[in-house]
Design an enzyme around this catalytic site. Structure first.
Site: not given
Ligand code: ADP
Ligand code: AMP
Length: 215
Positions: A13, A86, A125, A158, A169
């Site tokens: 995302k 969420r 990541r 992270r 998560r």
């Molecule tokens: P989210 O915001 O949904 O938690 P991220 O955008 O942070 O996900 O992506 C999670 C991990 O997966 C990151 O390390 C990113 O580089 C990798 N990633 C994102 N899109 C893809 C894809 N289409 N294929 C493989 N790896 C991906």
């Molecule tokens: P993310 O960067 O989207 O993976 O979010 C990281 C962390 O932030 C999550 O594991 C939650 O602890 C908190 N968080 C982010 N968005 C929300 C949401 N909409 N509701 C509750 N907690 C959230």
């Protein structure tokens, strides 16, 4: 343009939201980023949310919805909400907050990915400590190991990337976020994308959906 990006942690995302915000010139509003900045900046909000982030738990609905209302909806007319709502409670609050402002969503883009793949993505990541760009050690590596292609900043893991927190998560996601997809499906807003495809293909599919709903 008013969009929600929904899907499990690790679905991509954030990666896609950054790219779409650039292509369509809209604000990328990530609740995860807002909470992480609050924790890093030692703010009052950070002190409250830290324990939830560290343990892979969701921040309580009322606080999260207030943050989105005040920091996003009050100031912006075009945005991608990444990681909010969420829970069903948050989805209902968002509907109410939008109605109060005379606004409505164009679409909710659901990035579908299975759990096993999400775990691989989350544990590998890496994020640039300077500009926040996302990488993956295997799937989306930087040209130079440990260094951001865009700004040269150092790539870091992270703090919620440990196997244990990742599992927590994903459990929160399955229990609390999956029903949000049904909420928007029932309202005819849900557009599903296969997030298991390579990044460029997901980007193409996302752009296609957005062009269909807003242009
Ligand atoms: P989210 O915001 O949904 O938690 P991220 O955008 O942070 O996900 O992506 C999670 C991990 O997966 C990151 O390390 C990113 O580089 C990798 N990633 C994102 N899109 C893809 C894809 N289409 N294929 C493989 N790896 C991906
Ligand atoms: P993310 O960067 O989207 O993976 O979010 C990281 C962390 O932030 C999550 O594991 C939650 O602890 C908190 N968080 C982010 N968005 C929300 C949401 N909409 N509701 C509750 N907690 C959230």
């Amino acid at each position: 343009m008013k969009l929600v990006f929904l899907g499990p942690p690790g679905a991509g995302k954030g990666t896609q939201a950054v790219e779409m915000a650039r292509r369509f010139d809209v604000v990328h509003a990530s609740t995860g980023d807002i909470f992480r900045s609050a924790v890093e900046g030692d703010s009052e909000l950070g002190a409250v949310v830290r324990k939830y982030l560290d343990n892979g738990k969701l921040v309580p609905d009322d606080l999260t919805s207030r943050v989105v209302g005040g920091m996003v909806l009050d100031g912006e007319s075009s945005f991608i909400l990444d990681g909010f709502p969420r829970t069903l409670g948050q989805a209902r609050s968002l509907t109410r907050m939008l109605e109060e402002r005379g606004l409505e969503l164009d679409a909710v883009i659901y990035f579908r990915l299975d759990r096993e793949e999400a775990v691989k993505r989350l544990t590998g990541r890496r994020v640039c400590g300077e500009c926040g760009r996302n990488y993956h050690v295997k799937f989306m590596p930087s040209a130079k190991e440990g260094q951001c292609d865009a700004c040269g900043g150092e790539l870091i893991s992270r703090s919620d990337s440990s196997r244990e927190v990742v599992e927590q998560r994903l459990e929160e996601y399955e229990k609390k976020t999956v029903p949000v997809a049904d909420y928007y499906r029932e309202r005819g807003l849900l557009k599903t994308i296969d997030a298991s495809l390579p990044p460029d293909r997901v980007t193409e599919a996302t752009q296609d959906v957005i062009e269909k709903v807003v242009l």
